[in-house]
Design a protein around this motif. Structure first.
Motif, PDB file in Angstrom:
ATOM      1  N   ILE A  77      60.207  14.202 -16.484  1.00  0.00           N
ATOM      2  CA  ILE A  77      60.076  15.428 -16.495  1.00  0.00           C
ATOM      3  C   ILE A  77      62.113  16.348 -16.186  1.00  0.00           C
ATOM      4  O   ILE A  77      61.381  17.613 -16.396  1.00  0.00           O
ATOM      5  CB  ILE A  77      59.250  15.891 -15.784  1.00  0.00           C
ATOM      6  CG1 ILE A  77      59.396  15.468 -14.085  1.00  0.00           C
ATOM      7  CG2 ILE A  77      57.420  15.713 -16.141  1.00  0.00           C
ATOM      8  CD1 ILE A  77      58.906  16.601 -12.902  1.00  0.00           C
ATOM      9  N   ALA A  78      62.577  15.534 -15.431  1.00  0.00           N
ATOM     10  CA  ALA A  78      63.799  15.907 -15.228  1.00  0.00           C
ATOM     11  C   ALA A  78      64.842  16.664 -17.028  1.00  0.00           C
ATOM     12  O   ALA A  78      64.362  15.754 -17.736  1.00  0.00           O
ATOM     13  CB  ALA A  78      64.334  14.602 -14.776  1.00  0.00           C
ATOM     14  N   SER A  79      65.857  17.755 -16.580  1.00  0.00           N
ATOM     15  CA  SER A  79      65.837  18.109 -17.443  1.00  0.00           C
ATOM     16  C   SER A  79      67.129  18.670 -17.731  1.00  0.00           C
ATOM     17  O   SER A  79      68.038  19.460 -18.043  1.00  0.00           O
ATOM     18  CB  SER A  79      65.087  19.608 -18.357  1.00  0.00           C
ATOM     19  OG  SER A  79      64.251  19.420 -18.489  1.00  0.00           O
ATOM     20  N   GLY A 101      71.580   4.865 -21.183  1.00  0.00           N
ATOM     21  CA  GLY A 101      71.501   5.849 -19.576  1.00  0.00           C
ATOM     22  C   GLY A 101      72.883   6.934 -20.456  1.00  0.00           C
ATOM     23  O   GLY A 101      73.386   7.162 -21.499  1.00  0.00           O
ATOM     24  N   PHE A 102      72.479   8.195 -19.359  1.00  0.00           N
ATOM     25  CA  PHE A 102      73.300   9.327 -19.276  1.00  0.00           C
ATOM     26  C   PHE A 102      73.732   9.669 -17.535  1.00  0.00           C
ATOM     27  O   PHE A 102      73.068   9.939 -16.866  1.00  0.00           O
ATOM     28  CB  PHE A 102      72.010  10.123 -19.930  1.00  0.00           C
ATOM     29  CG  PHE A 102      73.131  11.871 -20.193  1.00  0.00           C
ATOM     30  CD1 PHE A 102      73.965  12.272 -21.174  1.00  0.00           C
ATOM     31  CD2 PHE A 102      73.137  12.822 -19.081  1.00  0.00           C
ATOM     32  CE1 PHE A 102      75.067  13.993 -21.129  1.00  0.00           C
ATOM     33  CE2 PHE A 102      73.878  14.405 -18.407  1.00  0.00           C
ATOM     34  CZ  PHE A 102      74.358  14.550 -20.012  1.00  0.00           C
ATOM     35  N   SER A 103      75.568   9.766 -17.909  1.00  0.00           N
ATOM     36  CA  SER A 103      76.194  10.289 -16.625  1.00  0.00           C
ATOM     37  C   SER A 103      76.597  11.647 -16.890  1.00  0.00           C
ATOM     38  O   SER A 103      76.820  11.873 -17.579  1.00  0.00           O
ATOM     39  CB  SER A 103      76.776   9.005 -17.011  1.00  0.00           C
ATOM     40  OG  SER A 103      76.812   7.616 -16.606  1.00  0.00           O
ATOM     41  N   PHE A 104      76.451  11.987 -15.173  1.00  0.00           N
ATOM     42  CA  PHE A 104      76.861  13.377 -15.035  1.00  0.00           C
ATOM     43  C   PHE A 104      77.499  13.472 -13.726  1.00  0.00           C
ATOM     44  O   PHE A 104      77.565  12.346 -12.458  1.00  0.00           O
ATOM     45  CB  PHE A 104      76.019  13.859 -15.081  1.00  0.00           C
ATOM     46  CG  PHE A 104      75.046  13.773 -14.393  1.00  0.00           C
ATOM     47  CD1 PHE A 104      74.233  14.288 -13.277  1.00  0.00           C
ATOM     48  CD2 PHE A 104      73.562  13.058 -15.164  1.00  0.00           C
ATOM     49  CE1 PHE A 104      73.464  13.916 -12.586  1.00  0.00           C
ATOM     50  CE2 PHE A 104      72.623  12.952 -14.188  1.00  0.00           C
ATOM     51  CZ  PHE A 104      72.382  12.518 -13.140  1.00  0.00           C
ATOM     52  N   ASN A 105      78.734  14.409 -12.984  1.00  0.00           N
ATOM     53  CA  ASN A 105      78.845  14.140 -11.199  1.00  0.00           C
ATOM     54  C   ASN A 105      78.099  15.748 -11.101  1.00  0.00           C
ATOM     55  O   ASN A 105      77.586  16.321 -11.230  1.00  0.00           O
ATOM     56  CB  ASN A 105      80.623  14.318 -11.654  1.00  0.00           C
ATOM     57  CG  ASN A 105      80.731  15.772 -12.981  1.00  0.00           C
ATOM     58  OD1 ASN A 105      80.603  16.197 -12.719  1.00  0.00           O
ATOM     59  ND2 ASN A 105      82.508  15.600 -12.973  1.00  0.00           N
ATOM     60  N   GLN A 106      79.188  16.110 -10.028  1.00  0.00           N
ATOM     61  CA  GLN A 106      78.640  17.414  -9.386  1.00  0.00           C
ATOM     62  C   GLN A 106      79.050  18.263 -10.010  1.00  0.00           C
ATOM     63  O   GLN A 106      78.837  19.747 -10.169  1.00  0.00           O
ATOM     64  CB  GLN A 106      79.156  16.877  -7.966  1.00  0.00           C
ATOM     65  CG  GLN A 106      78.734  18.357  -6.886  1.00  0.00           C
ATOM     66  CD  GLN A 106      79.699  18.458  -5.556  1.00  0.00           C
ATOM     67  OE1 GLN A 106      81.098  18.532  -5.867  1.00  0.00           O
ATOM     68  NE2 GLN A 106      79.211  19.496  -4.758  1.00  0.00           N
ATOM     69  N   ASN A 107      79.887  18.401 -10.900  1.00  0.00           N
ATOM     70  CA  ASN A 107      80.569  20.393 -10.759  1.00  0.00           C
ATOM     71  C   ASN A 107      81.287  19.375 -12.101  1.00  0.00           C
ATOM     72  O   ASN A 107      82.148  18.542 -12.529  1.00  0.00           O
ATOM     73  CB  ASN A 107      81.517  20.479 -10.041  1.00  0.00           C
ATOM     74  CG  ASN A 107      81.793  21.816 -10.372  1.00  0.00           C
ATOM     75  OD1 ASN A 107      81.334  22.596 -11.115  1.00  0.00           O
ATOM     76  ND2 ASN A 107      83.292  22.422  -9.967  1.00  0.00           N
ATOM     77  N   PRO A 108      80.441  19.919 -13.041  1.00  0.00           N
ATOM     78  CA  PRO A 108      79.882  20.904 -13.228  1.00  0.00           C
ATOM     79  C   PRO A 108      78.334  20.099 -13.446  1.00  0.00           C
ATOM     80  O   PRO A 108      77.425  21.011 -13.371  1.00  0.00           O
ATOM     81  CB  PRO A 108      80.058  21.450 -14.992  1.00  0.00           C
ATOM     82  CG  PRO A 108      80.128  20.781 -16.133  1.00  0.00           C
ATOM     83  CD  PRO A 108      81.431  19.871 -14.568  1.00  0.00           C
ATOM     84  N   PRO A 114      70.554  15.890 -23.028  1.00  0.00           N
ATOM     85  CA  PRO A 114      70.534  15.828 -24.619  1.00  0.00           C
ATOM     86  C   PRO A 114      68.631  15.807 -25.215  1.00  0.00           C
ATOM     87  O   PRO A 114      68.012  15.213 -23.854  1.00  0.00           O
ATOM     88  CB  PRO A 114      71.647  14.504 -24.504  1.00  0.00           C
ATOM     89  CG  PRO A 114      72.397  14.613 -23.407  1.00  0.00           C
ATOM     90  CD  PRO A 114      71.532  15.191 -22.115  1.00  0.00           C
ATOM     91  N   ASP A 115      68.724  16.260 -25.928  1.00  0.00           N
ATOM     92  CA  ASP A 115      66.867  15.888 -25.932  1.00  0.00           C
ATOM     93  C   ASP A 115      66.909  14.387 -26.236  1.00  0.00           C
ATOM     94  O   ASP A 115      65.178  14.074 -25.783  1.00  0.00           O
ATOM     95  CB  ASP A 115      67.590  16.359 -27.416  1.00  0.00           C
ATOM     96  CG  ASP A 115      67.436  17.733 -27.482  1.00  0.00           C
ATOM     97  OD1 ASP A 115      67.096  18.333 -26.933  1.00  0.00           O
ATOM     98  OD2 ASP A 115      67.693  17.967 -29.285  1.00  0.00           O
TER      99      ASP A 115
END
Length: 129
Positions: A77-79, A101-108, A114-115
């Motif tokens: 359910i995470a968007s 997998g999809f990676s991200f940091n704190q800012n932004p 992605p869909d």
């Protein structure tokens, strides 16, 4: 009664042996050095049910580098999401940090997944950035 020097010495040594104090107990073992302590789990990731960091929020705690499966109430359910300061997090479509997998940091962070992974994440892992 006449005591000989030998009898006196024997009596004296016996008395000293009986009155001698017991040996001191062994010292307690030293505490383990801090480096040997288990690392403590820490909050590493925030995921939201809707885009733009809105609605129901999940905060994941783990040791950096550990893979965690999302709880059943947050699976698929995470968007949107953000890593905690100093970390980079990856979410995976499959459990046990497998698949894409999809990676991200704190800012932004990622205000909109992605869909191909939106509402499909099942596991996560964060490492120091």
């Amino acid at each position: 009664m006449r005591l000989t020097t030998c009898t006196l010495l024997t009596t004296l040594l016996t008395t000293l042996t009986i009155a001698a104090p017991a040996p001191a107990p062994a010292p307690a073992p030293a505490p383990a050095p801090e480096a040997a302590l288990e690392p403590r789990a820490q909050d590493l990731i925030d995921l939201w049910k809707n885009k733009n960091f809105l609605d129901l929020k999940f905060t994941g705690s783990a040791n950096p580098g550990d893979c965690k499966n999302l709880p059943s109430n947050f699976n698929d359910i995470a968007s949107s999401g953000k890593a905690k300061a100093g970390f980079r997090c990856t979410i995976w479509v499959d459990a046990n940090c497998r698949g894409t997998g999809f990676s991200f940091n704190q800012n932004p962070g990622s205000a909109s997944f992605p869909d191909w992974i939106n509402d499909k994440a099942s596991s996560w892992k964060c490492v120091r950035d």
